[in-house]
Design a protein around this motif. Sequence first.
Motif, short mmCIF file in Angstrom:
data_model
loop_
_atom_site.label_atom_id
_atom_site.label_comp_id
_atom_site.label_asym_id
_atom_site.label_seq_id
_atom_site.Cartn_x
_atom_site.Cartn_y
_atom_site.Cartn_z
N PHE A 36 -31.18 -4.20 -34.70
CA PHE A 36 -31.97 -4.28 -33.43
C PHE A 36 -30.65 -4.26 -32.44
N SER A 37 -29.68 -5.03 -32.76
CA SER A 37 -28.39 -5.22 -32.06
C SER A 37 -27.75 -4.03 -31.84
N VAL A 38 -27.43 -3.10 -32.89
CA VAL A 38 -26.91 -1.84 -32.78
C VAL A 38 -27.74 -1.01 -31.74
N ALA A 39 -29.21 -1.11 -31.80
CA ALA A 39 -29.76 -0.22 -31.07
C ALA A 39 -29.85 -0.70 -29.36
N VAL A 40 -29.66 -1.90 -28.96
CA VAL A 40 -29.32 -2.36 -27.90
C VAL A 40 -28.11 -1.92 -27.42
N ILE A 41 -27.16 -1.81 -28.17
CA ILE A 41 -25.58 -1.26 -27.63
C ILE A 41 -25.93 0.46 -27.50
N LEU A 42 -26.50 1.12 -28.28
CA LEU A 42 -26.74 2.31 -28.11
C LEU A 42 -27.64 2.74 -26.86
N LEU A 43 -28.68 2.07 -26.88
CA LEU A 43 -29.76 2.30 -25.49
C LEU A 43 -28.98 2.10 -24.26
N LEU A 44 -28.40 0.85 -24.37
CA LEU A 44 -27.61 0.54 -23.09
C LEU A 44 -26.50 1.51 -22.72
N ALA A 45 -25.77 2.03 -23.72
CA ALA A 45 -24.64 3.05 -23.54
C ALA A 45 -25.47 4.44 -22.79
N ARG A 46 -26.60 4.66 -23.55
CA ARG A 46 -26.92 6.10 -23.29
C ARG A 46 -27.52 5.87 -21.88
N THR A 47 -28.20 4.67 -21.12
CA THR A 47 -28.52 4.44 -19.95
C THR A 47 -27.53 4.60 -19.11
N VAL A 48 -26.33 3.73 -19.22
CA VAL A 48 -25.00 3.78 -18.37
C VAL A 48 -24.64 5.26 -18.33
N LEU A 97 -34.78 -17.26 -34.01
CA LEU A 97 -34.75 -17.15 -32.69
C LEU A 97 -33.86 -16.25 -32.14
N VAL A 98 -32.88 -16.19 -32.74
CA VAL A 98 -31.72 -14.98 -32.67
C VAL A 98 -32.32 -13.43 -32.64
N GLY A 99 -33.05 -13.36 -33.86
CA GLY A 99 -33.77 -12.29 -34.15
C GLY A 99 -34.62 -12.01 -33.02
N ALA A 100 -35.58 -12.73 -32.65
CA ALA A 100 -36.81 -12.43 -31.82
C ALA A 100 -35.76 -12.17 -30.47
N ALA A 101 -34.51 -12.79 -30.07
CA ALA A 101 -34.13 -12.85 -28.81
C ALA A 101 -33.35 -11.38 -28.79
N VAL A 102 -32.69 -10.93 -29.78
CA VAL A 102 -32.41 -9.47 -29.96
C VAL A 102 -33.35 -8.55 -29.80
N GLN A 103 -34.59 -8.70 -30.46
CA GLN A 103 -35.55 -7.71 -30.41
C GLN A 103 -36.09 -7.58 -29.07
N LEU A 104 -36.03 -8.85 -28.25
CA LEU A 104 -36.63 -8.65 -26.73
C LEU A 104 -35.54 -8.05 -25.97
N ALA A 105 -34.44 -8.12 -26.03
CA ALA A 105 -33.26 -7.44 -25.68
C ALA A 105 -33.21 -5.90 -25.88
N ALA A 106 -33.77 -5.38 -27.24
CA ALA A 106 -34.03 -4.09 -27.55
C ALA A 106 -35.11 -3.56 -26.92
N ALA A 107 -36.08 -4.22 -26.64
CA ALA A 107 -37.27 -3.82 -26.05
C ALA A 107 -36.97 -3.58 -24.66
N ILE A 108 -36.30 -4.39 -24.02
CA ILE A 108 -36.04 -3.92 -22.65
C ILE A 108 -35.04 -2.80 -22.41
N SER A 125 -35.89 12.42 -25.69
CA SER A 125 -34.75 11.70 -26.17
C SER A 125 -34.86 11.31 -27.72
N THR A 126 -33.83 11.79 -28.28
CA THR A 126 -33.89 11.38 -29.70
C THR A 126 -33.59 9.82 -30.14
N PRO A 127 -32.68 9.22 -29.17
CA PRO A 127 -32.51 7.65 -29.61
C PRO A 127 -33.71 7.12 -29.45
#
Length: 1451
Positions: A36-48, A97-108, A125-127
């Motif tokens: 999920f952490s990797v997903a957050v990075i890739l999705l935000l990079a794609r958005t930027v 707690l960390v896992g849930a927080a990261v999942q929320l960041a990934a969902a957003i 979108s493939t990602p």
Amino acid sequence: MDLAVQVAWVPANYEQNVLAFDASPAPVAHLSTVVFSVAVILLLARTVANLRSPRCLAWKLDLLVAPKVVFGVVNVAGVSSMLFHAVKGRDAKSVVLVGAAVQLAAAISFLFASVSEHYHSIAPSTPTTLYAIFGCVFYAYNLQPLDAVSLFILIFLECKSKRSLLLPMDPPPAYESTLSFLAKPFFPHIVPLLYIGSKRPIKLPELSDIPTYLQADPATEKLMAALATGDKTNPRYLINSTFRAMGGNFLSPVLPRLLVLAGTFAQVTLVEQMILYVSDQSIPAERGPILVAAFFAIYIALPIAEYAYTENLNAFVVLYGSALTGSLYTKTLALTSAAAREVGQGAVTTYMSVDVEKVTGGFVTFQELWAAIVTIFVACGMLWVKAGWMVMAAPLLFIVALISATSTVGSFVAPAQKAWLAAIDNRIKLLTSVLSQLLPIKLGAYEPALATKINGLRAAETHALKRFMYLISGAATMSNIGSTGSFFVTLLAYYAVRLYGWADLPPLDVSRIFTLLTIVNILSGPLNMIGQRLPALFASYASVLRIQSFLQLPEKERTEHPEEQEVLVDVSEAPTNQVSLKDCTFGWDDKSEVLHEINLELQKGELTMVVGSVASGKSSLLMSLLGETRREKGLFSVKARRIALASQTPFIYPGLCAPVEYILLDSAWDEEFYNKVIHACGLRQDIDALPKGDLVKLGDRGATLSGGQRQRVAIARAVYARADLVLLDDVFSALDGETEAHVFASLFGSEGLLKGQTTVLVTHGIHHLPDAAKVIVMEAGTISHFGTFEQVRDSGATFALASNGGKSNGHGNGNGHAAVQKPGGGAVAAEVTTVVDEEKEEEKAWNTERASRRGAYTFYAKCTGYGHSAVVIGVITVSSTVGLFATGYLSMLASSSGSHLGLWIAGYGGIVLLNLLSLALLLLSFAYVVSTQTAPNIHKVELAGVLRAPISWITSNPTGTILNRFSQDMQVADREFPFAFLNFAANLLGMIGTFVFIAIATPLVALALPVLGVLGYYGVTYYLITSKQFRRLELESKSPLYTLFGTTVSGLITVRAYRAEGYFRTQNSLFINASQGALHYRLAGQLFLRIFLLWFQAILACTVAVLTVSMRGGTSAALLGVALTRLVGLGQTLTHILNSYASVENGSIAIDRIEEYAKLPEEEKLFVSDEVVLKDLSAWPSAGHLTFSDFSMRYRDNLPLALKNLTFDLEGGQKIGICGRTGSGKSSTVLSLFRGIDQHLVSGSITIDGVDISTLPLKILRESMSIVTQDPFLWHGSIRENLDINNERSDVEIWDALKLVEMYDSVSGLDDKLDHLVVDEESFSKGQRQLLCLARALLRNKKVIVLDESTSSMDHITDEKIRHVVDSKMKGFTVIAIAHRICQFLILVLDNGSIVEFDSPKSLLANPESRFARLAATQGIYHPDFVPNGAAVEGLSDGAAVVVAKDLVDV
């Protein structure tokens, strides 16, 4: 349901689920958090990144983005609720707690990325899709239905195409570029086209919808930019440049290929667990559904990953093919003239066709090879785990030994292929020159001798092919034995380890045997590939080096100032000087000089004429003005933004172009000026006679235009260009007198279109010289005189007078029809327009593709020999049977319960050895038969068919089309077709064995096979029908590309003179896009077949899994093991079968095309029952007495007569000149004499020494005469071979003939003298080539000689010498001369196919109203009594006079 209600809905056990996640193993929790952490990075990079890219959709809320936002918010709400409960839970750990927080960041992040991708990406979108899939599985596993359901819906929303919502784009994106990666494996972009192709012919423009980045221009620009910055001296210059330009594309297949490998090895576990489930009844029944679910998951994922891998693979093949072809053409346009001549047309075509295909094929090979190496290592690791390191070492060492042996053999493959390709080049070079001049070759009866030479080169080629195929067969034998050999050493090692107690290994039960077998079978593919593809990779690298060597050739220096052509030093003393040369010396290379100490200044707006004898340097002067020669010294300046050139040999570029396109080139359309140019060049009548005027498509290279028409088109192009400087190189030599007078007056008269335009005209027409502002006299490579006509005349210059008289290009039948003429055929050609009917051609090709190929197979077997064919098929059957028996033997070994295991393994070893021997016998015998029987015979019969074809067929088929049958189609017949057949037959027998084993293990599967068979039949049928069209369209689309490459080399100087490189690059790009579009869809069709068969395999595998689990107690574990291990490779086997079958069918089209040429109708009366038998062939004709008796002919049944009741008689030894304007019937008379017309179209008779020529075999008739055509024909060979093709004359006789035609000095000055290789048209000037042809006629020593405007390209002095040769050395010979200086001969004047005058020239000139007198007057020839007042004349021996100029003293 409103949003608030949705968010409030949370399952009652949600807190327990969170706590359950808390209780999950730590590695699982940590892994999910990392993902999920990797997903957050890739999705935000794609958005930027999207913030900096343009939008593809209008910025508004549409029906697709709205539900994405809604369900994205639902997903965020669900994950937020999970975080809330995690915080609320008193026992929650920090990891939760960390896992849930990261999942929320990934969902957003997902929500923002989904919206951003929606507006900025043309495709789903493939990602975001991948995140939705992973999240759906993760939350479903953790029993979180709200998130799982919302993401499940988002998967479908993310996969929905946005094509209808896209903003307008130019060009619009390809349809497949707007599809989701999950939709593509179901082929919505291919299936409609396959269906259309099964119902009607597909047209090439329908295949143009390919992704933009794959097209020629962007691909070429990327590679050329990298090449420009690369180090050309680096031995890896091309490879390094490729990685800089396309490294990402090169590596794009890696990730999906790794996923395919993961799925492949997952099948090993499936096989092991399924066999254990059946054989061990203690395993709980609940495991069965899990196994079935695993089968579904793996076999569904495999086609998707395979599609992604192959799509990226194919994309690079198309991309790099476009880039290489475009770069090769760009390089061609930049070559120095010397380098272009050295390379030649044939070699450039080979680079573009054979070598580019080898290089792109090498990329595929490279990707497969690294995957094969990974597979080998992973499989060995699995063997280590299953059986220990000692057992693993056995197949590993065996594999290493095999690879080493295969590599050793493979190291010899590249040199062998290089030798083979060089042999192909030699054959193609000779074939190109022969096919482009087939008409004069037939008239001269040179076919047998040239066929012998070509077949000799083919023999050398097939000898090289045999060695190449032997080496490949040796490597393939070693690699194909890898599967059974590796498993044998594995069993042997396992048995030895247990026997001697070296390790604690369990007994070899059914599960273990077939698990090991599955692993080893997975190894078989990579092992086969290493053996078969490693040599191909070496061969591909050899092609890379060949292309690299071409890209490293020297280029013509480019000017930095576009307003000045080759400005080295501006030495002009006044702004009116447009051309200035001081003390310049030029050469084609650093070894020879062609022009010496040239001093020249030409004023702007003046007409300058250049005269001189043959080979005096006239054309070289023009080439030097163009900067095409090497400047050794001196100061040189030419000021011109654009230069127009009309050369001696008209440059007509390829394609089905209309006359208007030939003339415009890249100039803007100006209708008024265009009509003026057409009128000035005398083309209006010719164009009006065409079916659609100047918009008719005329065929390849303007093949339907006569020589004179092509020359006038070239003149028109030069005039229409409105260039700063116009260079005309002897452009009037192919025109008749009236046409020449009209064109000259229209261009250089007081109101002429070139009046006041800087023009340099090379001419032999002395009567034009007074119209020149300046005259240049060339002698032996220097300017001997320069100035006004009066200045040059007064300085004592001896002008090289032109060939005058009733000159004519001699085409036409008096009815306005354009003559059908092959390049190189001179004036003799069928005079009927051939208009290309594309619709009928496509319909014919489509019907051919749907027709049965039995005839092609029969033809191929006949060329092979029925006995040899039967032996090959028998060996294939035996070898395949041995392989199947080896698999069946393993089921018996597994059922033996370990008793006598050593003997069972020894028996298996014997079968492996037998398999090795049968395979070696098969491949080596196959290579021998193909290279020594099929290849020589199939080429021989095709060549014989073309050489004996009637002239009417030759004149209506472009050279490029014929050459394609001897290059592309022949390569298919030599390699692709036979090996495809071999693979098809072997894999078909293997597939039958697989179905038998599966049916025995699970009999109910037999009930599903018919359904699967029907499904497979329709899918494969649609594919095969359309794939043939893809293949045909690909071949057809390459023909103009091949021709453009070759034509550009021969017309390179003209292209650069017009500065039309950009225009021709555009033409090349269009041809590349057309051919690459067809290639793209052909590869896409193959991918469809591959994935379709993987879905077929998935259905079958899942069916077997369901039936095995449901019938657990009634299935034999040993037979199931055989079935499952065979099933693992079934998809690959099916793909190989249908790919090879499609290759066989597609290849059969090439065989069918070869057969079509091999069975062309022969010319009439080659050997007929009523022909006259001459007792002494060498003594006939003895006198050369020629009689036409009431002779009439037409070219087709529906056309009017071209000759009408011709009656005249020539005594042996008489000489006659045939005159007449264009279309009068001169060439028809010559063609009739050589019996080039079907005999049912003629009436009356022609006799030679009393023998009716219609009763003679054509070979005897044509060998009894000699002809020198207007366009000189010299084939690719030495001077000796060109002059004495049958090797009947001594060198002394050849040198004597060269002396007679004034070519002794030119040839003796060459390094190789008589062994000098004649290459293309640049080896000698046109006049020199014509002199060599005349020398050939002298050496032939026949009683009847036809001179068809043979001195039109010669100056008067040379012409006088040739006339002296004709008079002195041809005494007693009957000479028929067409439209050259014929005043000493009898004159026969034709008009509209009838004889209107027949008398001595003096008598005809005495009547100023006679047609001959009017024709002669246009060239300045008069009877002495009718010379214009005040004209200076040169008296001729026959009493005629040539006017030099009015009001001038005699020179």
